[in-house]
Design an enzyme around this catalytic site. Structure first.
Site, PDB file in Angstrom:
ATOM      1  N   SER A   5       7.700  -7.062   3.551  1.00  0.00           N
ATOM      2  CA  SER A   5       6.874  -6.607   2.277  1.00  0.00           C
ATOM      3  C   SER A   5       7.697  -6.481   0.984  1.00  0.00           C
ATOM      4  CB  SER A   5       5.899  -5.298   2.525  1.00  0.00           C
ATOM      5  OG  SER A   5       4.861  -5.308   1.578  1.00  0.00           O
TER       6      SER A   5
ATOM      7  N   ASP B  52      -3.219 -11.250   6.664  1.00  0.00           N
ATOM      8  CA  ASP B  52      -2.700 -10.253   5.896  1.00  0.00           C
ATOM      9  C   ASP B  52      -3.421 -10.159   4.364  1.00  0.00           C
ATOM     10  OD1 ASP B  52      -0.918  -9.054   3.887  1.00  0.00           O
ATOM     11  OD2 ASP B  52       0.847  -9.909   4.727  1.00  0.00           O
TER      12      ASP B  52
ATOM     13  N   HIS C 141      -0.682  -7.197   7.759  1.00  0.00           N
ATOM     14  CA  HIS C 141       0.521  -7.171   6.904  1.00  0.00           C
ATOM     15  C   HIS C 141       1.359  -6.308   7.673  1.00  0.00           C
ATOM     16  CE1 HIS C 141       2.506  -6.857   3.338  1.00  0.00           C
ATOM     17  NE2 HIS C 141       3.014  -5.701   3.163  1.00  0.00           N
TER      18      HIS C 141
END
Length: 278
Positions: A98, A229, A258
């Site tokens: 991320s 995601d 995610h």
């Protein structure tokens, strides 16, 4: 606990597991608003198989010092460089999840690739998460504005809703029997330990364009992302990024959320091990 003192005097916490006798080294950068502990499943697995693993708490997060300034991706990259230099790490595999994907990409742009042999992006914010003319599949900036407003209004409530919903995909009917209250509570607890200013300012790193960082990479790169995601749209993330990489490999997890490093750790661990030792 191991800390290193950064150029501005701030204390940065880090883990260094299995440093003796390892032939491979992986360095991990965590996502928002977490800490190095987010990587424990991967670090334990890899260290148990002969890989030296290093991870730090980003400044303002976890056990690292809550500095008022320097909560931006350029300074995170410089912090990472100081840690890598302190430990004199070489031939490393950088792994970013991320927001951490933006951090490792920016590290290679600001500090070169001489110490890095490979790089892994998992559910990453690169090349550009915010919607724009160059990223039409991105997230409207109004969504990020709402995140910032929610944190200032009631961070505890917001940090309950994110892991219980889109971060791990627990809002999908298909996974209702797999919801982990422990995982939700852990995400909340670690996030609440971070500096409010740091987690607030981190959201601006999602509006950064990392396209040139990716284009400059001249090392093997693995991009992993779930196609469900809900934080970083896969079209704006993995599918856009792979087009910019000279030596890129794409791995899409069907239905993956995610937070796949927690929801699908066994598969992630095997993919990482294969890439690191391959």
């Amino acid at each position: 606990m191991p800390f290193t003192t950064l150029r501005d005097g701030a204390q940065l916490y880090y883990k260094d597991w299995n440093p003796q006798g390892s032939t491979h080294t992986a360095v991990f950068s965590h996502g928002w608003p977490l800490s190095a502990d987010a990587w424990d499943k991967q670090m334990f697995f890899l260290a148990s198989r002969g890989v030296r693993v290093v991870a730090h708490d980003r400044r303002g997060h976890g056990r690292s010092e809550q500095t008022w300034e320097r909560n931006d991706v350029d300074n995170w990259a410089d912090d990472l460089a100081e840690l890598i230099d302190k430990l004199d790490l070489k031939n490393i595999v950088l792994v970013g999840h991320s927001t951490g994907g933006g951090e490792v990409a920016r590290y290679t742009k600001r500090h070169g690739q001489s110490r890095v042999s490979k790089i892994v992006f998992i559910s990453s914010v690169v090349p550009k998460t915010v919607k724009s003319e160059t990223s039409p599949d991105g997230v409207p900036v109004e969504v990020f504005d709402s995140f910032r407003a929610a944190m200032l209004h009631d961070r505890a409530q917001f940090f309950t809703e994110v892991p219980a919903g889109p971060f791990f995909g627990f809002n999908r009917p298909a996974v209702k029997d797999k919801v982990s209250k422990g995982l939700i509570d852990s995400w909340f607890t670690v996030g609440m330990q971070a500096s409010l200013k740091a987690v607030y300012e981190t959201t601006y790193s999602w509006e950064v364009d990392y396209s040139e960082d990716l284009k400059a990479l001249d090392i093997p790169a693995l991009f992993i992302q779930g196609d469900d995601d809900q934080i970083v749209p896969v079209q704006a993330g993995a599918y856009a990024a792979i087009k910019l990489l000279k030596h890129g490999t794409l791995k899409i997890y069907p239905g993956g959320a995610h937070g796949i490093i927690d929801t699908e750790p066994d598969s992630i661990n095997q993919d990482l091990l294969g890439f690191i030792k391959g």
